[in-house]
Design a protein around this motif. Structure first.
Motif, PDB file in Angstrom:
ATOM      1  N   LYS A 420       0.993  -1.239   0.008  1.00  0.00           N
ATOM      2  CA  LYS A 420      -0.130  -0.043   0.024  1.00  0.00           C
ATOM      3  C   LYS A 420       0.673   1.528   0.167  1.00  0.00           C
ATOM      4  O   LYS A 420       0.605   2.429  -0.859  1.00  0.00           O
ATOM      5  CB  LYS A 420      -0.908  -0.168   1.181  1.00  0.00           C
ATOM      6  CG  LYS A 420      -1.723   1.139   1.308  1.00  0.00           C
ATOM      7  CD  LYS A 420      -2.940   1.011   2.517  1.00  0.00           C
ATOM      8  CE  LYS A 420      -3.477   2.311   2.752  1.00  0.00           C
ATOM      9  NZ  LYS A 420      -4.826   2.376   1.591  1.00  0.00           N
ATOM     10  N   LYS A 421       1.916   1.237   0.783  1.00  0.00           N
ATOM     11  CA  LYS A 421       2.747   2.355   1.040  1.00  0.00           C
ATOM     12  C   LYS A 421       3.560   2.558  -0.459  1.00  0.00           C
ATOM     13  O   LYS A 421       3.822   3.809  -1.018  1.00  0.00           O
ATOM     14  CB  LYS A 421       3.864   2.234   1.785  1.00  0.00           C
ATOM     15  CG  LYS A 421       3.377   2.139   3.334  1.00  0.00           C
ATOM     16  CD  LYS A 421       4.700   1.873   4.310  1.00  0.00           C
ATOM     17  CE  LYS A 421       4.190   1.720   5.626  1.00  0.00           C
ATOM     18  NZ  LYS A 421       5.150   1.468   6.670  1.00  0.00           N
ATOM     19  N   GLU A 424       1.140   4.125  -3.092  1.00  0.00           N
ATOM     20  CA  GLU A 424       0.666   5.351  -2.770  1.00  0.00           C
ATOM     21  C   GLU A 424       2.169   6.322  -2.912  1.00  0.00           C
ATOM     22  O   GLU A 424       1.704   7.473  -3.864  1.00  0.00           O
ATOM     23  CB  GLU A 424       0.559   5.715  -1.238  1.00  0.00           C
ATOM     24  CG  GLU A 424      -1.009   5.184  -0.870  1.00  0.00           C
ATOM     25  CD  GLU A 424      -1.122   5.169   0.724  1.00  0.00           C
ATOM     26  OE1 GLU A 424      -0.216   5.341   1.448  1.00  0.00           O
ATOM     27  OE2 GLU A 424      -2.326   4.858   1.011  1.00  0.00           O
ATOM     28  N   TYR A 425       3.189   5.892  -2.774  1.00  0.00           N
ATOM     29  CA  TYR A 425       4.275   6.417  -3.310  1.00  0.00           C
ATOM     30  C   TYR A 425       4.364   6.783  -4.796  1.00  0.00           C
ATOM     31  O   TYR A 425       4.606   7.934  -5.243  1.00  0.00           O
ATOM     32  CB  TYR A 425       5.465   5.573  -2.912  1.00  0.00           C
ATOM     33  CG  TYR A 425       6.805   5.834  -3.339  1.00  0.00           C
ATOM     34  CD1 TYR A 425       7.353   7.139  -2.834  1.00  0.00           C
ATOM     35  CD2 TYR A 425       7.575   5.306  -4.397  1.00  0.00           C
ATOM     36  CE1 TYR A 425       8.621   7.740  -3.454  1.00  0.00           C
ATOM     37  CE2 TYR A 425       8.834   5.741  -4.694  1.00  0.00           C
ATOM     38  CZ  TYR A 425       9.476   6.742  -4.547  1.00  0.00           C
ATOM     39  OH  TYR A 425      10.609   7.330  -5.037  1.00  0.00           O
ATOM     40  N   ALA A 427       1.858   6.703  -6.964  1.00  0.00           N
ATOM     41  CA  ALA A 427       0.818   7.732  -7.181  1.00  0.00           C
ATOM     42  C   ALA A 427       0.995   9.283  -7.103  1.00  0.00           C
ATOM     43  O   ALA A 427       0.828  10.083  -7.920  1.00  0.00           O
ATOM     44  CB  ALA A 427      -0.368   7.354  -6.455  1.00  0.00           C
ATOM     45  N   LYS A 428       1.931   9.347  -5.935  1.00  0.00           N
ATOM     46  CA  LYS A 428       2.404  10.696  -5.844  1.00  0.00           C
ATOM     47  C   LYS A 428       3.380  10.936  -6.674  1.00  0.00           C
ATOM     48  O   LYS A 428       3.423  12.252  -7.432  1.00  0.00           O
ATOM     49  CB  LYS A 428       3.176  10.911  -4.347  1.00  0.00           C
ATOM     50  CG  LYS A 428       1.842  10.929  -3.250  1.00  0.00           C
ATOM     51  CD  LYS A 428       2.540  10.726  -1.938  1.00  0.00           C
ATOM     52  CE  LYS A 428       1.715  10.961  -0.800  1.00  0.00           C
ATOM     53  NZ  LYS A 428       2.429  10.640   0.654  1.00  0.00           N
TER      54      LYS A 428
END
Length: 437
Positions: A420-421, A424-425, A427-428
């Motif tokens: 998940k991290k 999200e990384y 995606a940013k």
């Protein structure tokens, strides 16, 4: 001349010896034990009888719960001629005779309740043969089946009959049957634990319980029998399990949901029930592996490997030793962190692929091995990720004009916390590259 198909005309004489199960058959619907949900004032049969409108019915339930008895008593309650046949022994010629007799009976002012045992064994054409006689009121059909009607009976027949589920008899209901036996035959020579064992042996089947009780009565014991003696003398009834039938799917569903619910004890119980019923351990190995992929997924990537190892161990050792490896896999899966994120993502991606049809990939991620393809723009503008900042280009890999899909949404459990991290990384970074570009 007596009607050959009217079972009321062929009842045995009062002097003929009758098994206990026959002697204890309820004489009214009020005496039926264990089916109050059906026969009570708010139940489907209770409502039908109160309205004076008995329609065609299919009874669905395990053996020994009262399907035949209730059908007979319904005929008695509504003053219909009771005719009983079995799909196992009845062919088309016999069915024609049954229908002709019912038509004749109708001209004389009396209806017919036709009870068909094992109705699921009739083929489609035979099942269709009932329809016109149900529709014109020649017969009220009451079918009985131990198999799931939605799988085994024609939709046309089901649309003309109400399916009523009869329950397996629980231990209190079986105890009430024993008490009724004792009112007629005297106290059974059993101590408390032996009495409990007798009801457990019946496995929810009232007829089986009466047959077991009849054996106990026949011993003529002068003092109470204990549990050990009882279980030694009586052969334990085989567990109800059909590897190709409804029970097969019920038990594998129970096993799967127990694993998904993180209950190792319940999961082991259903696993053992299936093995004791004769299930192929290879089928269980396959389904256990499927559980690892579907319900644990990337929350514990080791789960799938452990299932495959257990499967391989079973193939090498065989039964019964190899089954322990499968049992270990069941325990591991039940206790593993759960995630269906990968499974959900796969289904979502399949749906999107079906919806977008034959959209081509964007040209910048296509190879260009020929001059013509290069001239057509194949590979133009492709950013080699290893050369990009952070090893991530952030380019679009979906078809041009297609909205970016988000399918994989990892959970905050197990190994997927780290995934998940990373999602999200990236995606940013992607959002930053888009802004910069």
């Amino acid at each position: 001349m007596a009607d050959l198909f009217d079972t009321a005309a062929r009842e045995p004489s009062a002097e003929a010896p009758r098994p206990l199960a026959d002697r204890m058959r309820p004489q009214s619907l009020a005496e039926v034990i264990g089916q109050d949900h059906v026969l009570g004032p708010e139940g489907p049969l209770g409502a039908m009888l109160a309205a004076g409108n008995l329609g065609s019915i299919v009874f669905w339930g395990p053996p020994g719960v009262g399907k035949t008895t209730i059908a007979r008593l319904l005929a008695q309650e509504t003053d219909l001629a009771f005719v009983q046949i079995s799909a196992i022994f009845t062919g088309v010629p016999e069915l024609r005779k049954v229908f002709e007799a019912a038509k004749l009976r109708r001209t004389q002012g009396r209806g017919t309740l036709l009870f068909v045992d094992e109705i699921h064994r009739f083929n489609k054409a035979q099942q269709d043969g009932f329809l016109p006689h149900m529709e014109d009121g020649t017969i009220v059909l009451v079918g009985a089946t131990t198999e799931n009607p939605s799988f085994e009976l024609n939709s046309a027949l089901l649309s003309r009959a109400q399916v009523i589920t009869l329950n397996r008899l629980d231990l209190p209901a079986l105890e009430r049957i024993l008490q009724r036996v004792e009112q007629e035959e005297g106290a059974l020579p059993l101590d408390g634990p032996a009495r409990e064992a007798l009801t457990e042996m019946a496995d929810g089947d009232g007829r089986a319980l009466l047959n077991l009780a009849e054996q106990v009565i026949g011993w003529g014991a002068s003092k109470p029998i204990d549990r050990e003696t009882l279980t030694t003398r009586l052969t334990r009834r085989a567990t109800k399990y059909d590897k190709s039938g409804d029970e097969h799917y019920n038990l594998i569903s129970a096993l799967h949901k127990s694993v998904r619910g993180s209950d190792p004890d319940a999961a082991l119980y259903w696993f053992a029930r299936m093995l004791q019923g004769g299930e192929d351990p290879r089928f269980l190995a396959r389904r256990i592996t499927r559980m690892a992929v579907e319900d644990i997924g990337l929350a514990d990537p080791h789960a799938e490997a452990l299932c495959l190892q257990g499967w391989q161990t079973y193939e090498r050792l065989g039964s019964p030793e190899g089954e322990l490896a499968l049992a270990q896999a069941v325990i591991y899966l039940a206790l593993a962190p759960k995630s269906n994120a990968a499974y959900t993502a796969y289904k979502a991606a399949m749906g999107a692929a079906k919806q977008t049809g034959s959209e081509p990939p964007p040209k910048h991620i296509l190879n260009a091995p020929t001059k013509l393809m290069k001239e057509e723009g194949y590979g133009a503008g492709y950013a080699y990720d290893h050369d990009a900042e952070d090893g991530f280009s952030g380019q679009n890999y979906f078809p041009d004009g297609m909205k970016r899909g988000v399918y994989y949404v990892p959970v905050e459990r197990g190994a997927e916390r780290e995934l998940k991290k990373r999602v999200e990384y990236f995606a940013k970074l992607r959002a930053r590259r888009t802004e910069d570009g």
